[in-house]
Every structure is written in C-alpha cells, then in structure tokens.
Motif scaffolding. Structure first.
Motif, PDB file in Angstrom:
ATOM      1  N   ALA A  28      22.957  -9.540  -3.257  1.00  0.00           N
ATOM      2  CA  ALA A  28      22.914  -9.386  -4.686  1.00  0.00           C
ATOM      3  C   ALA A  28      23.467 -10.649  -5.584  1.00  0.00           C
ATOM      4  O   ALA A  28      22.974 -11.003  -6.441  1.00  0.00           O
ATOM      5  CB  ALA A  28      23.407  -8.155  -5.130  1.00  0.00           C
ATOM      6  N   ILE A  29      24.521 -10.966  -4.837  1.00  0.00           N
ATOM      7  CA  ILE A  29      25.053 -12.255  -5.486  1.00  0.00           C
ATOM      8  C   ILE A  29      23.978 -13.312  -5.450  1.00  0.00           C
ATOM      9  O   ILE A  29      23.862 -14.279  -6.426  1.00  0.00           O
ATOM     10  CB  ILE A  29      26.149 -12.906  -4.709  1.00  0.00           C
ATOM     11  N   ASP A  30      23.315 -13.548  -4.435  1.00  0.00           N
ATOM     12  CA  ASP A  30      22.281 -14.365  -4.218  1.00  0.00           C
ATOM     13  C   ASP A  30      21.025 -14.449  -5.473  1.00  0.00           C
ATOM     14  O   ASP A  30      20.467 -15.275  -5.542  1.00  0.00           O
ATOM     15  CB  ASP A  30      21.542 -14.689  -2.788  1.00  0.00           C
ATOM     16  N   GLY A  31      20.892 -13.427  -5.655  1.00  0.00           N
ATOM     17  CA  GLY A  31      19.885 -12.940  -6.729  1.00  0.00           C
ATOM     18  C   GLY A  31      20.334 -13.108  -7.977  1.00  0.00           C
ATOM     19  O   GLY A  31      19.389 -12.960  -8.820  1.00  0.00           O
ATOM     20  N   ILE A  32      21.557 -13.476  -8.392  1.00  0.00           N
ATOM     21  CA  ILE A  32      22.030 -13.853  -9.713  1.00  0.00           C
ATOM     22  C   ILE A  32      21.359 -15.286 -10.184  1.00  0.00           C
ATOM     23  O   ILE A  32      21.313 -16.307  -9.321  1.00  0.00           O
ATOM     24  CB  ILE A  32      23.555 -14.188  -9.702  1.00  0.00           C
ATOM     25  N   LYS A  33      20.753 -15.040 -11.475  1.00  0.00           N
ATOM     26  CA  LYS A  33      20.010 -16.350 -11.689  1.00  0.00           C
ATOM     27  C   LYS A  33      20.603 -16.753 -13.125  1.00  0.00           C
ATOM     28  O   LYS A  33      20.462 -17.861 -13.533  1.00  0.00           O
ATOM     29  CB  LYS A  33      18.473 -15.701 -12.282  1.00  0.00           C
ATOM     30  N   ASP A  34      21.308 -15.816 -13.636  1.00  0.00           N
ATOM     31  CA  ASP A  34      22.118 -16.333 -15.157  1.00  0.00           C
ATOM     32  C   ASP A  34      23.213 -15.841 -15.517  1.00  0.00           C
ATOM     33  O   ASP A  34      23.686 -14.782 -14.640  1.00  0.00           O
ATOM     34  CB  ASP A  34      20.892 -16.460 -16.420  1.00  0.00           C
ATOM     35  N   ILE A  35      23.775 -15.857 -16.595  1.00  0.00           N
ATOM     36  CA  ILE A  35      25.072 -15.223 -16.919  1.00  0.00           C
ATOM     37  C   ILE A  35      25.078 -13.751 -17.071  1.00  0.00           C
ATOM     38  O   ILE A  35      25.868 -13.004 -16.529  1.00  0.00           O
ATOM     39  CB  ILE A  35      25.571 -15.996 -18.132  1.00  0.00           C
ATOM     40  N   PRO A  36      23.967 -13.348 -17.547  1.00  0.00           N
ATOM     41  CA  PRO A  36      23.863 -11.908 -17.878  1.00  0.00           C
ATOM     42  C   PRO A  36      23.765 -11.289 -16.664  1.00  0.00           C
ATOM     43  O   PRO A  36      24.430 -10.250 -16.396  1.00  0.00           O
ATOM     44  CB  PRO A  36      22.591 -11.544 -18.542  1.00  0.00           C
ATOM     45  N   SER A  37      23.075 -11.736 -15.434  1.00  0.00           N
ATOM     46  CA  SER A  37      22.735 -11.027 -14.159  1.00  0.00           C
ATOM     47  C   SER A  37      24.370 -11.121 -13.306  1.00  0.00           C
ATOM     48  O   SER A  37      24.523 -10.442 -12.883  1.00  0.00           O
ATOM     49  CB  SER A  37      21.765 -11.496 -13.555  1.00  0.00           C
ATOM     50  N   LEU A  38      24.801 -12.411 -13.885  1.00  0.00           N
ATOM     51  CA  LEU A  38      26.156 -12.530 -13.157  1.00  0.00           C
ATOM     52  C   LEU A  38      26.962 -11.325 -13.312  1.00  0.00           C
ATOM     53  O   LEU A  38      27.890 -10.810 -12.862  1.00  0.00           O
ATOM     54  CB  LEU A  38      26.921 -14.050 -13.569  1.00  0.00           C
ATOM     55  N   MET A  39      27.095 -11.219 -14.971  1.00  0.00           N
ATOM     56  CA  MET A  39      27.916 -10.203 -15.667  1.00  0.00           C
ATOM     57  C   MET A  39      27.588  -8.707 -15.043  1.00  0.00           C
ATOM     58  O   MET A  39      28.607  -7.828 -14.885  1.00  0.00           O
ATOM     59  CB  MET A  39      28.105 -10.138 -16.912  1.00  0.00           C
ATOM     60  N   THR A  40      26.554  -8.450 -14.939  1.00  0.00           N
ATOM     61  CA  THR A  40      25.918  -7.332 -14.453  1.00  0.00           C
ATOM     62  C   THR A  40      26.717  -6.897 -12.990  1.00  0.00           C
ATOM     63  O   THR A  40      26.941  -5.882 -12.571  1.00  0.00           O
ATOM     64  CB  THR A  40      24.573  -7.122 -14.158  1.00  0.00           C
ATOM     65  N   TYR A  41      26.412  -7.781 -12.002  1.00  0.00           N
ATOM     66  CA  TYR A  41      27.275  -7.850 -10.846  1.00  0.00           C
ATOM     67  C   TYR A  41      28.690  -7.487 -10.796  1.00  0.00           C
ATOM     68  O   TYR A  41      28.968  -6.615 -10.050  1.00  0.00           O
ATOM     69  CB  TYR A  41      26.920  -9.001  -9.812  1.00  0.00           C
ATOM     70  N   VAL A  42      29.260  -8.519 -11.698  1.00  0.00           N
ATOM     71  CA  VAL A  42      30.716  -8.030 -11.836  1.00  0.00           C
ATOM     72  C   VAL A  42      30.969  -6.917 -12.328  1.00  0.00           C
ATOM     73  O   VAL A  42      32.017  -6.132 -11.842  1.00  0.00           O
ATOM     74  CB  VAL A  42      31.174  -9.196 -12.977  1.00  0.00           C
ATOM     75  N   ALA A  43      30.246  -6.221 -13.232  1.00  0.00           N
ATOM     76  CA  ALA A  43      30.517  -4.822 -13.610  1.00  0.00           C
ATOM     77  C   ALA A  43      30.278  -3.778 -12.345  1.00  0.00           C
ATOM     78  O   ALA A  43      31.129  -2.793 -12.253  1.00  0.00           O
ATOM     79  CB  ALA A  43      29.825  -4.455 -14.733  1.00  0.00           C
ATOM     80  N   PRO A  91      30.390 -14.508 -26.891  1.00  0.00           N
ATOM     81  CA  PRO A  91      28.950 -13.925 -26.666  1.00  0.00           C
ATOM     82  C   PRO A  91      28.545 -14.096 -25.361  1.00  0.00           C
ATOM     83  O   PRO A  91      27.679 -13.510 -24.630  1.00  0.00           O
ATOM     84  CB  PRO A  91      28.169 -14.856 -27.502  1.00  0.00           C
ATOM     85  N   ASN A  92      28.998 -15.054 -24.503  1.00  0.00           N
ATOM     86  CA  ASN A  92      28.643 -15.553 -23.167  1.00  0.00           C
ATOM     87  C   ASN A  92      29.108 -14.154 -22.183  1.00  0.00           C
ATOM     88  O   ASN A  92      28.576 -13.990 -21.299  1.00  0.00           O
ATOM     89  CB  ASN A  92      29.343 -16.739 -22.653  1.00  0.00           C
ATOM     90  N   ILE A  93      30.364 -13.500 -22.416  1.00  0.00           N
ATOM     91  CA  ILE A  93      30.562 -12.141 -21.864  1.00  0.00           C
ATOM     92  C   ILE A  93      29.917 -11.200 -21.866  1.00  0.00           C
ATOM     93  O   ILE A  93      29.512 -10.319 -20.926  1.00  0.00           O
ATOM     94  CB  ILE A  93      32.134 -11.968 -22.019  1.00  0.00           C
ATOM     95  N   GLY A  94      29.009 -11.066 -22.976  1.00  0.00           N
ATOM     96  CA  GLY A  94      28.054 -10.009 -23.308  1.00  0.00           C
ATOM     97  C   GLY A  94      28.868  -8.672 -23.289  1.00  0.00           C
ATOM     98  O   GLY A  94      28.289  -7.701 -22.484  1.00  0.00           O
ATOM     99  N   TRP A  95      29.822  -8.678 -24.097  1.00  0.00           N
ATOM    100  CA  TRP A  95      30.566  -7.220 -24.335  1.00  0.00           C
ATOM    101  C   TRP A  95      29.720  -5.992 -24.535  1.00  0.00           C
ATOM    102  O   TRP A  95      30.084  -4.945 -23.904  1.00  0.00           O
ATOM    103  CB  TRP A  95      31.420  -7.360 -25.238  1.00  0.00           C
ATOM    104  N   THR A  96      28.512  -5.878 -24.905  1.00  0.00           N
ATOM    105  CA  THR A  96      28.013  -4.676 -25.199  1.00  0.00           C
ATOM    106  C   THR A  96      27.336  -4.285 -23.735  1.00  0.00           C
ATOM    107  O   THR A  96      27.603  -3.046 -23.610  1.00  0.00           O
ATOM    108  CB  THR A  96      26.765  -5.085 -26.282  1.00  0.00           C
ATOM    109  N   ASP A  97      26.861  -5.156 -23.158  1.00  0.00           N
ATOM    110  CA  ASP A  97      25.990  -4.830 -21.844  1.00  0.00           C
ATOM    111  C   ASP A  97      27.194  -4.686 -20.790  1.00  0.00           C
ATOM    112  O   ASP A  97      27.154  -3.769 -19.991  1.00  0.00           O
ATOM    113  CB  ASP A  97      25.185  -5.805 -21.436  1.00  0.00           C
ATOM    114  N   LEU A  98      28.275  -5.348 -21.018  1.00  0.00           N
ATOM    115  CA  LEU A  98      29.431  -5.120 -19.671  1.00  0.00           C
ATOM    116  C   LEU A  98      30.113  -3.758 -19.978  1.00  0.00           C
ATOM    117  O   LEU A  98      30.348  -3.045 -19.042  1.00  0.00           O
ATOM    118  CB  LEU A  98      30.328  -6.333 -20.104  1.00  0.00           C
ATOM    119  N   LEU A  99      30.278  -3.425 -21.312  1.00  0.00           N
ATOM    120  CA  LEU A  99      31.064  -2.125 -21.398  1.00  0.00           C
ATOM    121  C   LEU A  99      30.154  -0.856 -20.954  1.00  0.00           C
ATOM    122  O   LEU A  99      30.380   0.085 -20.482  1.00  0.00           O
ATOM    123  CB  LEU A  99      31.451  -1.890 -22.669  1.00  0.00           C
TER     124      LEU A  99
END
Length: 681
Positions: A134-149, A267-275
C-alpha cells in the motif's frame, strides 16, 4: 489526555496476600512478620546524613541487576510478582477448552499465539506485506495521508497522533485532540545532543532502522541509505517539537481551533479528508495541543519528496509491528533498546506476552486477576485509608499560613470533589469484536489495537464517562486525572510493600498513604492547581495567593536542580516540579493521617523502632531501587519523577517530624535550618 501519574521505581518484596516469607527475583529475602526489612539497614550511615542509604544500604551494596533487567527494586519486583500471577492465569485458561469468545479463550489463545515462535518465524514479515505494498502505491500527498489515517486506525501512528478525551475547558464533554509525533528516538533532544552517550544511541537507532529494511528484503547498502533518509526527516520533525518541560505548560498545550481554520491554513494535510478517514468527519473543532508540529508537517509534506516519505512510512510501519512479527524483528528492536537502557539480555518471551495481553486486552485479563488476587477486605481497608488522608489534607489546607480564606474555601471544595477509584472498574470494557486465533498472533494484535482505537473514537462528542480507567487492574502504579478530578489506585499496587491489610498503620501510612497523598496533591501541584473541581482549566486563586504559590514552586525547582545523580548529571527541577510537589504533599498528608491513628499516638517499639520511625522507614523502603547507568540517564532525560533516592531525601530534609523522629542535628548532611525548610501543603 493530560494524565498525571505516579512513576514505577523500586523494592525487593513479596506479593501482598502470599506467604509470610520468600525470595525475590533479585535474590533478596523478605519477612512479612514486621514488614520493615531491618536486615538491609546500614548502621554505619547516620539517618540524618542519608536516610535512604541508612534504610536500604546493605541491599544497595549487595543486590545484582540481572542481565535481562535495567534495574531492580520494589516496583520492579512487584511487577515481576504480578507477571508470575498473570502467567498462572493465562496458563490456567489454556488448560481447558473454553467457549469461543469467552474471556478465558481470548486470553489463553492470545498468549498461545504469541508464544508460538515456530509459526511466527515461519511467517516472517508476510503479515505486513499488504501494508508495504500500500505504501508503494502512494502517488501523491492525498494518498499518503489516506495511508496515514488507515494506519492510525490500526494503532500505528506515524505523522498523525489523534486521541479523544475531555475538553479541558468544557470537561464534561469529549473532544478530538492532536499531539506532536513522528519521531523514533525517545524525545526531540536526542536528535540535537552531541555528547558521546547520545551519539551512541543515535547510531544504534540508525542501525535498528537499517535492520528493519534488510529484514524485509532490502539490500544492506540501500537499507543504510534508507535509515539516513528516515533519520533526516525525523530530525526536521523533532525541531518543531516542544521540550518535555514545555509540554508541562497546561495552558500552552490547550489550543481549541476550528476545523475550517486548519483547512485554510494547512491545506497539504487535507484536514477534511483526514478527519473523515479517521472516523471524525462530523466535528467542527478540535484541540491542537502542539500547533507548531502540524505547521511544520504541512510544510514538510511538500518540501520532502514523496519517495522519501514512502521510505519513512515503511520504517514506521515495520517498526510498529516489530514486536509481533518473527524473532528476528524483536531481536533487532532489543539490540537498539540495549543502548537506551543498559539491559544486556531480552526478557523471557512469556513475560513480554503477559505484558502484551495486559496492554491490549487489559480489562479482560483484569477481570480474571481481581477475581483471584484482590479480596474485598483489601478494597475496604484502602477506602478507609483514602478517607483518612482526605481528612488530613483538609486539615492542612485549613491551617496554611500563606493562603487566604477565600482560596482555602475553593481548595476545600475541590478536595471534597475528588473521585476515588480503587482496585478495578465498576463497568468492564467490551472486547466482543476482538476475535482471537491461537495460530495468528499478528492478526490478534491488530484486532486488539483496532478495538482500542474504535473504543476511544466511540467517545468522541459524547459526555465524559467518569467510570473509565486509564490503567488496567494489575498495573503497579496509580494516577490523578485533572480533567475528571480523580485519583485511581489499581489492584496491582495495593500489595506489599505499598499496602498490606495485616500491616501496622505506620507501615501502610508510610507507604500507600504516601502514594495516596501524592496523587491527591497532584490536584494542587503547579499543573493540577490550574484546574477547578470539575476538571476545567480555570483560575481559582487570588492574585496574591498565586504569587506566593509560584514562589514556592521556584524554590522546589531550585532544590532539585541542586541534586547530583551521576557525575555532573543533575535532576531537572523544572521537568520534575509536579512530581516533587506531590512527593512533598504525599509525605506531609500521610504523616498527619497516621498521627490520627491509635499507633500514630503511641510509642511502642517494634524491632527497636518507634511508630514514627517505622513510618519514615516504610516510606524509604518503597522507593528502594538500583538502576544501570544507561537507564538512569534515560530517566533523567524523559521521566517527570526524580530518581528514587531524591524522592525520599528531598521531602524528608524539609519535614520537621523527620528531624524529631531521628534526632537530626546541625552538621548532618540532610540538615536544613528550620527557617529555610520548604513547606507547601
């Protein structure tokens, strides 16, 4: 959030309700007949020169620290005793077939799965391959933050640390809170110190990270480069972290902000999607406890290439699960911890497993523990002790010569409002969604972590449940929670040498009485005093009284700054302020409560010592401990408690009744002129 706890430390002891004598794992012997272990008294030391050494000297001179330990002492021995009890419980659970889903089945099979190293070693790192993919599949900051969550919901915090707890200015309601995180070394300062001991720890950590990569198939040269990438990112993160002392600033660590403002400013953290991904999408505000970290994270998400972030997340993910994968991973983690603690040999696997069950399935295991080891009469005796300590504290407040009547009245109200919890919860946690398989340790651990996350998340936006416990029943510790104004004493600490239902009052009041008074005082230390009776940050002091109190705080800090621990290493007076104040209060309140008892008003000697002397000897005995130098240095950097000897000497050299009990005279090393002795509560 914002728990203030009593630390673990030190004595060679027997279990509370066991036989009358025995041998500790550190080789010491103990007798329960008179409860004070007089065989360890060093009569060559005057009580007024070093009372800690007088009471414990022969033990300190002869005790050996086992290779698998970083220290020995009362807390440590009691933890060992409890581990033996917990082992017996889980082994009993394994002896018979139990109904699927029962407490015994889950506890027993969790233990069995962890002990099955053949299966664990055969699986290697296979269980985390989907995460690494899943980490290998990260392409950008939004997908990175999705994995983090997604990882956070498995209890794997990387660059986000999310929790739920009482709103510190509206303590009846729970709020979402975010904290600084993102580093692998124990504290921010480890990245910036340049002394030899710290550099060894830094190098050991880099080696550990490199080993995590080689164990998952990366060649050694690339693994070393990856470790440096991870370290460089963490060092940037560490620069944004508050220090341990700064983290004690109550008001500075409460920052309620709107989600809308964070969406705009970060904005880079993407708080709406993160929460939303964290399961907290409905909230409109949160407590940003250390804002500077998230400001820095927002910048770093774009300044550091995605490929480097992926390396960082892989290291964090592998490290998070090192203890539940194959033996090679736990060995790598231990090699690093050796440099931190000085421990030469890893603890037996069964000990690590009962600790893991206590951590992940704590209130399941706790139900079996209290049923077998915590009799009702112990709880009844403890409840009476707490009542007596509360009375003594109330009397002390009423007779303070530095506090105005109006502040005293408010302090009395807060004291009376303290909620006490003894032994175990009245309502047990639900683990019905944790399915435990005796052959799948990794999956069991993840299921337990997810259950703990979901339980905490379920409290979000709801009224605070004051029945919740933040320690498990077998825990050898205690705590005060300022946001709920509670003192909590798990069954684990309610054992000898801290407490025994058959001990004389001098012993119990000098030991568990001091602990009770310590926790009560936390409600009135430099941090707890900023909360009102309901647990809200709210000033209840007059300006004049607060100024007098702050001056006493500074004097306490100065006293402990003067104490030398190793070579030129001193106690950090600012870091340890609250615990030192609680120790001062604990001794004074316990003493007053003891003097209200029949024995406290008597002079009959036991083993040649008066009741007053036995009170202080019991107090010095509970903190008896010996640690390896590496562990001492680690604790000085991280622990808000002073080293054990100074937890005894600091309060006693300022306490008049101690001088009287042992006839301490001018010229002795602990002697302080009466007018210079520090008094607070």
């Amino acid at each position: 959030m914002n728990k203030v706890t009593l630390s673990v430390a030190a004595v060679a002891v027997a279990s509370a309700f066991a036989a009358c004598s025995g041998t500790g794992s550190d080789g010491s012997t103990h007798t329960r007949q008179h409860f004070i272990e007089t065989q360890y008294i060093d009569s060559a030391v005057k009580p007024g020169d070093n009372f800690y050494q007088f009471v414990n000297g022969k033990w300190l001179d002869t005790v050996k620290i086992p290779a698998e330990k970083f220290g020995v002492g009362g807390f440590n021995q009691l933890i060992d005793d409890n581990q033996e009890k917990l082992k017996a419980i889980v082994e009993d659970a394994l002896k018979n077939d139990h109904k699927p889903g029962s407490i015994e089945q889950k506890v027993g099979d969790y233990f069995a799965s962890g002990m099955d190293t053949v299966t664990r070693d055969k699986r290697g790192y296979e269980p985390i391959k989907p995460m690494l993919s899943a980490i290998d599949g990260i392409k950008d900051i939004p997908s990175l933050m999705t994995y983090v969550a997604d990882a956070a919901k498995r209890g794997d915090n990387s660059i986000i640390s999310f929790g739920v707890g009482p709103d510190q200015k509206n303590s009846s309601m729970n709020i979402a809170a975010f904290h600084q995180t993102g580093i692998g070394l124990p504290d921010r300062d480890y990245y910036f110190r340049t002394d030899t001991a710290t550099e060894r720890i830094q190098n050991a950590y880099k080696t550990f990270v490199a080993n995590l990569f080689t164990l998952t198939g990366t060649d050694s040269a690339a693994a070393v480069k990856n470790a440096q990438v991870v370290y460089n990112i963490e060092k940037q993160i560490a620069g944004s972290h508050k220090t341990r002392v700064q983290l004690r600033d109550v008001k500075g660590n409460y920052n309620k902000v709107s989600v809308a403002s964070l969406v705009s400013s970060e904005p880079n953290i993407g708080w709406t999607d993160l929460l939303k991904n964290l399961g907290a999408g409905s909230i409109d505000s949160l407590d940003m406890e250390q804002p500077a970290y998230y400001v820095q994270l927002n910048k770093m998400l774009t300044s550091i290439p995605i490929d480097q972030w992926k390396v960082y997340l892989k290291a964090n993910t592998i490290g998070s699960y090192a203890g539940v994968l194959s033996t090679a991973f736990s060995d790598a983690a231990f090699a690093y911890s050796k440099e931190l603690t000085g421990r030469d040999k890893q603890e037996a696997l069964w000990k690590r497993m009962v600790s893991a069950i206590d951590h992940n399935l704590g209130e399941l295991l706790g139900q079996l523990y209290v049923k077998k080891y915590f009799p009702p009469e112990a709880k009844k005796r403890m409840d009476q002790l707490v009542t007596n300590l509360e009375t003594a504290f109330s009397n002390r407040i009423q007779h303070l010569d530095w506090m105005s009547d109006s502040t005293k009245a408010t302090a009395q109200v807060k004291l009376k409002a303290i909620i006490r919890k003894i032994g175990y919860p009245t309502t047990w946690r639900d683990y019905s969604k944790v399915n435990v398989d005796s052959t799948k340790y990794f999956e069991n651990a993840v299921a337990a972590r997810e259950n703990n996350y979901n339980f905490e998340l379920s409290q979000l936006g709801k009224p605070v449940d004051k029945n919740l416990w933040y320690m498990t029943p077998p825990t050898v510790n205690a705590y005060y929670d300022p946001t709920t104004n509670q003192i909590v004493f798990p069954a684990g600490i309610l054992q000898y040498p801290f407490f025994d239902k058959d001990a004389d009052d001098a012993v119990n009041y000098g030991a568990i009485g001091m602990v009770i008074g310590h926790e009560m005082t936390h409600g009135f230390d430099d941090q707890g005093s900023q909360y009102d009776k309901d647990g809200n940050i709210n000033n209840w002091w007059t300006k004049e009284d607060k100024a007098k109190f702050d001056e006493k705080v500074k004097k306490i800090q100065g006293l402990y700054d003067s104490f030398t621990v190793l070579d030129s290493l001193h106690v950090n007076g600012q870091l340890t302020t609250g615990e030192n104040m609680a120790d001062f209060g604990g001794v004074a309140i316990a003493w007053d409560a003891f003097k209200l008892t029949k024995q406290g008003q008597d002079t009959t000697k036991i083993d040649g010592y008066t009741p007053d002397q036995r009170f202080f000897m019991s107090l010095a005995q509970i903190w008896r401990s010996k640690y390896k130098d590496a562990r001492v240095r680690q604790l000085i950097n991280l622990d808000p408690h002073s080293p054990a000897m100074w937890r005894v000497l600091g309060p006693l050299m300022n306490f008049d009744p101690f001088y009287k009990a042992f006839n301490v005279q001018p010229g002795e090393k602990m002697y302080i002129k009466p007018e210079d002795r520090l008094k607070i509560w």
